[in-house]
Design a protein around this motif. Structure first.
Motif, PDB file in Angstrom:
ATOM      1  N   GLY A   1       0.856  -1.224  -0.060  1.00 14.25           N
ATOM      2  CA  GLY A   1      -0.028   0.175  -0.100  1.00 14.25           C
ATOM      3  C   GLY A   1       0.886   1.199  -0.093  1.00 14.25           C
ATOM      4  N   TYR A   2       1.843   1.226   0.831  1.00 13.23           N
ATOM      5  CA  TYR A   2       2.840   2.261   0.624  1.00 13.23           C
ATOM      6  C   TYR A   2       3.603   2.472  -0.633  1.00 13.23           C
ATOM      7  CZ  TYR A   2       6.621   5.326   2.398  1.00 13.23           C
ATOM      8  OH  TYR A   2       7.572   6.447   2.512  1.00 13.23           O
ATOM      9  N   VAL A   3       4.055   1.465  -1.077  1.00 10.97           N
ATOM     10  CA  VAL A   3       4.588   1.826  -2.597  1.00 10.97           C
ATOM     11  C   VAL A   3       3.517   2.224  -3.526  1.00 10.97           C
ATOM     12  CG1 VAL A   3       5.495   0.530  -4.524  1.00 10.97           C
ATOM     13  CG2 VAL A   3       6.390   0.033  -1.978  1.00 10.97           C
ATOM     14  N   VAL A   4       2.142   1.791  -3.588  1.00  8.19           N
ATOM     15  CA  VAL A   4       1.266   2.223  -4.280  1.00  8.19           C
ATOM     16  C   VAL A   4       0.998   3.754  -4.088  1.00  8.19           C
ATOM     17  CG1 VAL A   4      -1.271   1.935  -4.992  1.00  8.19           C
ATOM     18  CG2 VAL A   4       0.115  -0.038  -4.702  1.00  8.19           C
ATOM     19  N   VAL A   5       0.645   4.007  -2.801  1.00  4.70           N
ATOM     20  CA  VAL A   5       0.542   5.534  -2.636  1.00  4.70           C
ATOM     21  C   VAL A   5       1.689   6.508  -3.169  1.00  4.70           C
ATOM     22  CG1 VAL A   5       0.223   7.080  -0.644  1.00  4.70           C
ATOM     23  CG2 VAL A   5      -1.204   4.914  -0.543  1.00  4.70           C
ATOM     24  N   GLN A   6       2.806   6.102  -2.776  1.00  6.15           N
ATOM     25  CA  GLN A   6       4.012   6.779  -3.273  1.00  6.15           C
ATOM     26  C   GLN A   6       4.055   6.973  -4.871  1.00  6.15           C
ATOM     27  OE1 GLN A   6       6.251   8.475  -1.072  1.00  6.15           O
ATOM     28  NE2 GLN A   6       4.768   7.703   0.152  1.00  6.15           N
ATOM     29  N   ARG A   7       3.606   6.011  -5.541  1.00  3.32           N
ATOM     30  CA  ARG A   7       3.730   6.277  -6.968  1.00  3.32           C
ATOM     31  C   ARG A   7       2.379   7.047  -7.478  1.00  3.32           C
ATOM     32  NH1 ARG A   7       5.046   0.138  -9.686  1.00  3.32           N
ATOM     33  NH2 ARG A   7       7.006  -0.067  -8.974  1.00  3.32           N
ATOM     34  N   ILE A   8       1.447   6.778  -6.826  1.00  2.28           N
ATOM     35  CA  ILE A   8       0.058   7.968  -7.206  1.00  2.28           C
ATOM     36  C   ILE A   8       0.691   9.262  -6.805  1.00  2.28           C
ATOM     37  CG2 ILE A   8      -2.010   8.715  -6.433  1.00  2.28           C
ATOM     38  CD1 ILE A   8      -2.559   5.444  -6.122  1.00  2.28           C
ATOM     39  N   ARG A   9       1.257   9.428  -5.741  1.00  3.22           N
ATOM     40  CA  ARG A   9       1.929  10.829  -5.219  1.00  3.22           C
ATOM     41  C   ARG A   9       2.729  11.383  -6.332  1.00  3.22           C
ATOM     42  NH1 ARG A   9       3.953  11.393   0.450  1.00  3.22           N
ATOM     43  NH2 ARG A   9       1.557  11.021   1.118  1.00  3.22           N
ATOM     44  N   ARG A  10       3.803  10.614  -6.761  1.00  3.24           N
ATOM     45  CA  ARG A  10       4.829  11.098  -7.799  1.00  3.24           C
ATOM     46  C   ARG A  10       3.802  11.432  -9.215  1.00  3.24           C
ATOM     47  NH1 ARG A  10       9.826  10.765  -8.363  1.00  3.24           N
ATOM     48  NH2 ARG A  10      10.835  10.474 -10.685  1.00  3.24           N
ATOM     49  N   ARG A  11       2.988  10.645  -9.419  1.00  2.00           N
ATOM     50  CA  ARG A  11       2.181  10.879 -10.480  1.00  2.00           C
ATOM     51  C   ARG A  11       1.635  12.287 -10.687  1.00  2.00           C
ATOM     52  NH1 ARG A  11      -0.478   5.192 -12.276  1.00  2.00           N
ATOM     53  NH2 ARG A  11       1.534   4.030 -12.772  1.00  2.00           N
ATOM     54  N   ARG A  12       0.743  12.680  -9.555  1.00  5.22           N
ATOM     55  CA  ARG A  12       0.054  13.715  -9.068  1.00  5.22           C
ATOM     56  C   ARG A  12       1.235  14.882  -9.258  1.00  5.22           C
ATOM     57  NH1 ARG A  12      -3.970  12.114  -4.263  1.00  5.22           N
ATOM     58  NH2 ARG A  12      -5.327  10.853  -5.811  1.00  5.22           N
ATOM     59  N   THR A  13       2.242  14.742  -8.604  1.00  8.44           N
ATOM     60  CA  THR A  13       3.385  15.745  -8.507  1.00  8.44           C
ATOM     61  C   THR A  13       4.073  16.106  -9.785  1.00  8.44           C
ATOM     62  OG1 THR A  13       3.997  14.966  -6.315  1.00  8.44           O
ATOM     63  CG2 THR A  13       5.573  16.334  -7.465  1.00  8.44           C
ATOM     64  N   MET A  14       4.130  15.133 -10.714  1.00 10.80           N
ATOM     65  CA  MET A  14       4.847  15.349 -11.971  1.00 10.80           C
ATOM     66  C   MET A  14       3.793  16.186 -12.864  1.00 10.80           C
ATOM     67  SD  MET A  14       7.612  14.077 -12.091  1.00 10.80           S
ATOM     68  CE  MET A  14       7.949  14.440 -13.770  1.00 10.80           C
ATOM     69  N   ARG A  15       2.482  16.322 -12.430  1.00 11.78           N
ATOM     70  CA  ARG A  15       1.617  17.254 -13.214  1.00 11.78           C
ATOM     71  C   ARG A  15       1.985  18.541 -12.976  1.00 11.78           C
ATOM     72  NH1 ARG A  15      -2.722  13.555 -11.410  1.00 11.78           N
ATOM     73  NH2 ARG A  15      -3.112  11.990 -13.053  1.00 11.78           N
ATOM     74  N   PHE A  16       2.649  18.870 -11.994  1.00 10.30           N
ATOM     75  CA  PHE A  16       3.060  20.457 -11.597  1.00 10.30           C
ATOM     76  C   PHE A  16       3.768  20.884 -12.510  1.00 10.30           C
ATOM     77  CE2 PHE A  16       3.083  22.973  -7.747  1.00 10.30           C
ATOM     78  CZ  PHE A  16       3.737  24.102  -7.938  1.00 10.30           C
ATOM     79  N   THR A  17       3.374  22.001 -13.054  1.00 10.19           N
ATOM     80  CA  THR A  17       4.122  22.256 -14.601  1.00 10.19           C
ATOM     81  C   THR A  17       5.440  23.436 -14.112  1.00 10.19           C
ATOM     82  OG1 THR A  17       2.486  24.426 -14.303  1.00 10.19           O
ATOM     83  CG2 THR A  17       1.900  22.434 -15.734  1.00 10.19           C
ATOM     84  N   ASN A  18       5.452  24.133 -12.925  1.00  8.72           N
ATOM     85  CA  ASN A  18       6.406  24.829 -12.757  1.00  8.72           C
ATOM     86  C   ASN A  18       7.522  23.894 -11.988  1.00  8.72           C
ATOM     87  OD1 ASN A  18       8.257  26.797 -11.735  1.00  8.72           O
ATOM     88  ND2 ASN A  18       6.694  28.202 -11.294  1.00  8.72           N
TER      89      ASN A  18
END
Length: 329
Positions: free
Chosen positions: A27-44
């Motif tokens: 679960g921790y690994v999955v959450v980290q991957r989801i968080r990373r994908r959301r972060t990569m959407r940050f354009t700046n």
């Protein structure tokens, strides 16, 4: 200190909790991957680098890793690991049988065999664990039960100090007297658990003279066979040197030790044979017997170290989380 046994666990079913621990890791690994994908959407990206610098990226996972380790340690503790530990016996009967024949007056062991035997025997008595019921028998031409099995060490020590020499050596009679004392005590103390385990410790310096044949119905070898039938091992101590001598009625007589007979008695009865040619060797023999008789090896609970280590790692995990992320994991 004791050694851990990873093979024995009293409640291994608790290891099923490791499935939940594995689920948390996934679960921790999955959450980290989801968080990373959301972060990569940050354009700046320049602002992103300032908010989450790379040098701390791996540190933020340390508390979670420590949390998983602590859960594994605590799960192991709950599974009830056992370890083989030396623990004092809480019930046993020992008859200490001491030769007081005239040959014990020999001075090949300084200051004399009997003096050295008294000192070593009292040391044995003092060092025996409290749960042992100890009795004392002295023998020369006959055997005398000086102290019935008891936990009172003072009475045994006092009786050892008052030992006096006499003629002849009735080894068989002494052994039969010891067996009778053990049986009488066992009938009183048996209880629901049955009679306590028993042992005879025989210390002598010479050959049986009454009767001369050790296979006589009252001989030492016959007594050894009787001890084997009753499952009461006889540990023998052959005390003295081949060069001992005493003066009786103005005549000097050799009093060599009889190792062969003592070895045979121990073998037949299921006990151990020991040889002591000096006071120091006799003391070491008694120390060895004290360890063997007073303690036993048992599989005991060994969960406390696992529990302590698990709690410690858990505390470190919580402290690290507060230090790195300003929050608990």
């Amino acid at each position: 200190m004791f050694g851990f046994s990873f093979e024995g666990f009293s409640a291994p079913v608790w290891f099923l909790l490791l499935i939940a621990v594995l689920a948390l890791v996934v679960g921790y690994v999955v959450v980290q991957r989801i968080r990373r994908r959301r972060t990569m959407r940050f354009t700046n990206l320049e602002l992103l680098e300032k908010v989450a610098p790379k040098r701390q990226s791996w540190l933020r996972h340390v508390p979670a890793l420590l949390l998983v380790i602590s859960l594994m340690l605590l799960t192991t503790a709950m599974a009830g690991p056992t370890a083989e530990q030396k623990v004092p016996r809480n019930r046993a009967t020992v008859m200490l049988v001491i030769d007081v024949s005239l040959s014990m007056e020999a001075t090949d062991v300084r200051p004399s065999r009997i003096a050295a035997a008294k000192v070593a025997a009292k040391s044995f008595v003092d060092g025996l664990t409290p749960g042992i019921n100890l009795g004392l028998i002295s023998f020369a031409g006959t055997a005398s039960v000086l102290v019935a099995p008891t936990t009172d060490r003072k009475s045994v020590a006092q009786s050892i100090e008052t030992l006096r020499l006499a003629e002849s050596t009735a080894t068989g009679e002494a052994m039969f007297a010891a067996l009778q004392s053990v049986e009488g005590f066992s009938q009183i103390m048996g209880g629901a658990q049955g009679p306590p385990p028993a042992r005879v410790v025989l210390m002598t310096d010479g050959k049986q003279t009454v009767p001369t044949d050790p296979d006589h119905p009252r001989g030492a070898f016959t007594a050894a066979r009787a001890a084997a039938e009753r499952k009461i091992p006889v540990s023998t101590i052959s005390f003295g040197t081949p060069h001992g001598s005493v003066t009786i009625n103005g005549e000097t007589q050799p009093v060599s030790v009889d190792d062969d007979s003592m070895r045979e008695i121990a073998k037949v009865s299921g006990g151990e044979f020991y040889k002591a040619a000096s006071a120091e060797e006799l003391r070491k023999v008694y120390d060895t017997l004290g360890e063997q008789i007073g303690y036993e090896l048992k599989d005991a609970d060994a969960s406390r170290p696992w529990l302590a280590l698990g709690v410690l790692v858990l505390l470190i995990s919580a402290g690290g989380s507060l230090l790195i992320g300003q929050r608990l994991p």
